[in-house]
Design a protein around this motif. Structure first.
Motif, mmCIF file in Angstrom:
data_model
loop_
_atom_site.group_PDB
_atom_site.id
_atom_site.type_symbol
_atom_site.label_atom_id
_atom_site.label_comp_id
_atom_site.label_asym_id
_atom_site.label_seq_id
_atom_site.Cartn_x
_atom_site.Cartn_y
_atom_site.Cartn_z
ATOM 1 N N THR A 151 0.869 -1.182 0.000
ATOM 2 C CA THR A 151 0.000 0.000 0.000
ATOM 3 C C THR A 151 0.901 1.225 0.000
ATOM 4 O OG1 THR A 151 -1.792 1.140 1.167
ATOM 5 C CG2 THR A 151 -0.193 -0.026 2.526
ATOM 6 N N ASP A 152 0.519 2.251 -0.702
ATOM 7 C CA ASP A 152 1.394 3.404 -0.885
ATOM 8 C C ASP A 152 1.207 4.441 0.227
ATOM 9 O OD1 ASP A 152 3.379 4.844 -2.111
ATOM 10 O OD2 ASP A 152 2.200 5.421 -3.866
ATOM 11 N N ILE A 153 2.163 5.351 0.331
ATOM 12 C CA ILE A 153 2.093 6.512 1.219
ATOM 13 C C ILE A 153 2.511 7.705 0.375
ATOM 14 C CG2 ILE A 153 2.987 7.619 3.303
ATOM 15 C CD1 ILE A 153 3.573 4.755 4.361
ATOM 16 N N ARG A 154 1.695 8.732 0.334
ATOM 17 C CA ARG A 154 1.967 9.866 -0.559
ATOM 18 C C ARG A 154 2.952 10.825 0.111
ATOM 19 N NH1 ARG A 154 -3.873 9.535 -0.815
ATOM 20 N NH2 ARG A 154 -4.493 8.402 -2.700
ATOM 21 N N THR A 155 4.186 10.776 -0.340
ATOM 22 C CA THR A 155 5.223 11.682 0.147
ATOM 23 C C THR A 155 5.480 12.766 -0.888
ATOM 24 O OG1 THR A 155 6.951 10.294 -0.810
ATOM 25 C CG2 THR A 155 6.336 9.858 1.492
ATOM 26 N N GLU A 156 6.066 13.863 -0.434
ATOM 27 C CA GLU A 156 6.486 14.910 -1.362
ATOM 28 C C GLU A 156 7.748 14.483 -2.100
ATOM 29 O OE1 GLU A 156 4.951 17.759 -2.090
ATOM 30 O OE2 GLU A 156 3.313 17.362 -0.688
ATOM 31 N N GLY A 157 8.659 13.833 -1.375
ATOM 32 C CA GLY A 157 9.908 13.390 -1.974
ATOM 33 C C GLY A 157 9.754 12.097 -2.743
ATOM 34 N N GLU A 158 10.822 11.702 -3.411
ATOM 35 C CA GLU A 158 10.793 10.527 -4.284
ATOM 36 C C GLU A 158 10.795 9.241 -3.477
ATOM 37 O OE1 GLU A 158 13.293 8.529 -8.003
ATOM 38 O OE2 GLU A 158 13.904 10.446 -7.150
ATOM 39 N N ARG A 159 9.860 8.367 -3.783
ATOM 40 C CA ARG A 159 9.776 7.046 -3.174
ATOM 41 C C ARG A 159 9.464 6.054 -4.285
ATOM 42 N NH1 ARG A 159 5.129 9.446 -3.418
ATOM 43 N NH2 ARG A 159 3.250 8.252 -3.879
ATOM 44 N N VAL A 160 9.542 4.772 -3.960
ATOM 45 C CA VAL A 160 9.169 3.720 -4.909
ATOM 46 C C VAL A 160 8.079 2.880 -4.258
ATOM 47 C CG1 VAL A 160 9.929 1.691 -6.187
ATOM 48 C CG2 VAL A 160 11.461 3.657 -5.951
ATOM 49 N N TYR A 161 7.021 2.600 -5.006
ATOM 50 C CA TYR A 161 5.960 1.725 -4.532
ATOM 51 C C TYR A 161 6.097 0.361 -5.190
ATOM 52 C CZ TYR A 161 1.398 -0.541 -4.286
ATOM 53 O OH TYR A 161 0.402 -1.474 -4.105
ATOM 54 N N VAL A 162 6.087 -0.687 -4.380
ATOM 55 C CA VAL A 162 6.100 -2.065 -4.870
ATOM 56 C C VAL A 162 4.831 -2.752 -4.381
ATOM 57 C CG1 VAL A 162 7.221 -4.310 -4.700
ATOM 58 C CG2 VAL A 162 8.615 -2.246 -4.934
ATOM 59 N N GLY A 163 4.074 -3.323 -5.293
ATOM 60 C CA GLY A 163 2.847 -4.011 -4.894
ATOM 61 C C GLY A 163 1.841 -4.023 -6.019
ATOM 62 N N PRO A 164 0.616 -4.401 -5.705
ATOM 63 C CA PRO A 164 -0.408 -4.507 -6.746
ATOM 64 C C PRO A 164 -0.998 -3.156 -7.108
ATOM 65 C CG PRO A 164 -1.376 -5.031 -4.637
ATOM 66 C CD PRO A 164 0.091 -4.804 -4.378
ATOM 67 N N ASP A 165 -1.653 -3.109 -8.255
ATOM 68 C CA ASP A 165 -2.541 -1.999 -8.586
ATOM 69 C C ASP A 165 -3.829 -2.279 -7.819
ATOM 70 O OD1 ASP A 165 -4.564 -0.431 -9.690
ATOM 71 O OD2 ASP A 165 -3.748 -0.529 -11.717
ATOM 72 N N ASN A 166 -4.004 -1.595 -6.686
ATOM 73 C CA ASN A 166 -5.103 -1.952 -5.788
ATOM 74 C C ASN A 166 -6.480 -1.588 -6.350
ATOM 75 O OD1 ASN A 166 -4.102 -3.265 -3.283
ATOM 76 N ND2 ASN A 166 -2.768 -1.470 -3.241
ATOM 77 N N ILE A 167 -6.560 -0.570 -7.185
ATOM 78 C CA ILE A 167 -7.838 -0.286 -7.838
ATOM 79 C C ILE A 167 -8.221 -1.456 -8.745
ATOM 80 C CG2 ILE A 167 -9.016 1.162 -9.530
ATOM 81 C CD1 ILE A 167 -7.609 3.565 -8.333
ATOM 82 N N ARG A 168 -7.264 -1.929 -9.500
ATOM 83 C CA ARG A 168 -7.525 -3.082 -10.377
ATOM 84 C C ARG A 168 -7.898 -4.307 -9.558
ATOM 85 N NH1 ARG A 168 -3.327 -6.468 -14.011
ATOM 86 N NH2 ARG A 168 -4.809 -7.461 -15.399
ATOM 87 N N SER A 169 -7.207 -4.536 -8.439
ATOM 88 C CA SER A 169 -7.524 -5.680 -7.589
ATOM 89 C C SER A 169 -8.955 -5.590 -7.070
ATOM 90 C CB SER A 169 -6.542 -5.749 -6.409
ATOM 91 O OG SER A 169 -5.233 -6.003 -6.853
ATOM 92 N N GLY A 170 -9.372 -4.383 -6.670
ATOM 93 C CA GLY A 170 -10.751 -4.189 -6.215
ATOM 94 C C GLY A 170 -11.752 -4.434 -7.324
ATOM 95 N N ARG A 171 -11.411 -4.015 -8.537
ATOM 96 C CA ARG A 171 -12.308 -4.240 -9.677
ATOM 97 C C ARG A 171 -12.439 -5.743 -9.965
ATOM 98 N NH1 ARG A 171 -13.876 -0.071 -12.896
ATOM 99 N NH2 ARG A 171 -14.073 -1.500 -14.673
ATOM 100 N N VAL A 172 -11.339 -6.465 -9.884
ATOM 101 C CA VAL A 172 -11.398 -7.917 -10.087
ATOM 102 C C VAL A 172 -12.313 -8.547 -9.037
ATOM 103 C CG1 VAL A 172 -10.051 -10.045 -9.977
ATOM 104 C CG2 VAL A 172 -9.158 -8.084 -11.237
ATOM 105 N N ALA A 173 -12.156 -8.105 -7.777
ATOM 106 C CA ALA A 173 -13.006 -8.640 -6.705
ATOM 107 C C ALA A 173 -14.479 -8.330 -6.971
ATOM 108 C CB ALA A 173 -12.582 -8.050 -5.357
ATOM 109 N N GLY A 174 -14.769 -7.121 -7.442
ATOM 110 C CA GLY A 174 -16.149 -6.747 -7.728
ATOM 111 C C GLY A 174 -16.737 -7.536 -8.869
ATOM 112 N N ASP A 175 -15.942 -7.755 -9.902
ATOM 113 C CA ASP A 175 -16.443 -8.520 -11.037
ATOM 114 C C ASP A 175 -16.706 -9.970 -10.645
ATOM 115 O OD1 ASP A 175 -17.243 -8.489 -13.767
ATOM 116 O OD2 ASP A 175 -15.382 -9.489 -14.323
ATOM 117 N N LEU A 176 -15.801 -10.544 -9.857
ATOM 118 C CA LEU A 176 -16.019 -11.901 -9.367
ATOM 119 C C LEU A 176 -17.282 -11.966 -8.513
ATOM 120 C CD1 LEU A 176 -12.406 -13.006 -8.353
ATOM 121 C CD2 LEU A 176 -13.861 -14.130 -10.052
#
Length: 338
Positions: A151-176
């Motif tokens: 899950t991401d945290i919105r920082t002002e400085g540069e960070r890297v997010y590793v993980g799923p596209d959570n909106i897409r994951s939620g859409r998959v769950a909804g479609d199922l």
């Protein structure tokens, strides 16, 4: 025949002294992380033979902030990082696990501040909160690497997010959910851990959006927060089933699958509810086999850890480059695949 590159060439390429190159090449230590990374990168770029498998002398220390292992997903992340140092010994990177309380952001921010002086970077899985984001920004300003995972945290400085596209994951769950409930539709309970956790907020958004687009006969009866407390998740489900006998589905976007299953069984609804959740932990495999969960959407924590290690190793010059993507694929598991 072109001559082979030497330490002077590396020094010129990296913008450092030959003495600094000598310390790095001969594993003597005492070189700042940023300079060491430049030397390693320059040596690899020039294809200096003795640097191709060089084990750096300086240990890179990464603070990994996770929930305690009572949360099965965080337990799997923890096990992955504990194994990373052994599996990637040549990188000389140490991943130090620190547990956080997910509902106490001020304490998490204080942890980050206290760890900054003894660590070169951070891996954090926590809610988005201004205090936590500010603490990470202070570390970024000091040159520390910051990576968010799951899950991401919105920082002002540069960070890297590793993980799923959570909106897409939620859409998959909804479609199922819509497909498994079928044309008659019905009401669905959504359980988020913390909606201030960006991943959970995005899952709920994606879930709700795809129901509206493709399965209008299904509706979200309520969105509740377990606050990452498994027992609370079970209580919320038990009360919802008592108060809403018309519920046809439960989407649990967080922890507490066993407690949710116990509540469903106690309410006598084990065979007429569609239950969808995330993270294919061992307890959820068992619940799939028992028919108490219909589908699990997995983000593959082992892959996330591997990606995180590669990102950080590239950041500190221990690898030529990081992974091609930092987004993990959506994987759907049902009883026949577990």
């Amino acid at each position: 025949m072109p001559r082979k590159p030497n330490a002077k060439d590396v020094a010129r390429e990296a913008g450092v002294s030959t003495a600094t190159v000598d310390r790095v090449l001969n594993s003597r230590g005492g070189v700042a992380a940023e300079k060491e990374a430049r030397v390693l990168e320059a040596a690899r770029r020039l294809k200096l033979d003795r640097m191709l498998d060089q084990r750096p002398a300086r240990t890179i220390r990464i603070a990994v902030l996770l929930q305690p292992p009572a949360n099965p997903f965080h337990a799997e992340l923890q096990a992955g990082f504990q194994a990373a140092r052994r599996m990637h010994a040549g990188l000389n990177m140490e991943f130090r696990i620190h547990h956080l309380v997910p509902t106490e952001p001020a304490k998490v921010a204080a942890q980050i501040d206290s760890l900054g002086g003894s660590h070169d970077g951070f891996v954090v899985c926590a809610l988005h909160d201004p205090a936590i984001a500010a603490a990470l920004d202070r570390q970024i300003a000091r040159g520390r690497a910051v990576l968010t995972i799951g899950t991401d945290i919105r920082t002002e400085g540069e960070r890297v997010y590793v993980g799923p596209d959570n909106i897409r994951s939620g859409r998959v769950a909804g479609d199922l959910m819509g497909r498994l409930i079928g044309p008659p539709g019905g009401a669905v309970l959504v359980i988020a851990g913390l909606l201030s956790m960006i991943g959970h907020e995005q899952r709920e958004q994606g879930f709700r959006a795809v129901l509206a687009e493709r399965h209008p006969a299904c509706s979200v009866a309520a969105v509740v927060e377990s606050r990452e407390d498994s027992g609370r998740a079970g209580e919320l489900v038990f009360r919802a089933l008592r108060d809403r006998p018309d519920l046809r589905g439960i989407y649990n976007a967080s922890a507490g699958s066993r407690e949710v299953a116990d509540a469903i069984r106690a309410a006598g609804r084990a065979r007429d509810l569609v239950v969808i959740t995330h993270e294919l932990t061992e307890d959820r495999r068992k619940l799939l086999r028992e028919g108490l969960i219909d589908a699990v959407i997995d983000q593959n924590p082992a892959l996330e850890v591997r990606m995180a290690v590669e990102v950080l190793a590239a950041r500190f010059g221990r690898l030529d480059k990081g992974p091609a993507t930092t987004l993990t694929p959506v994987q759907i598991h049902m009883v026949e695949t577990c």
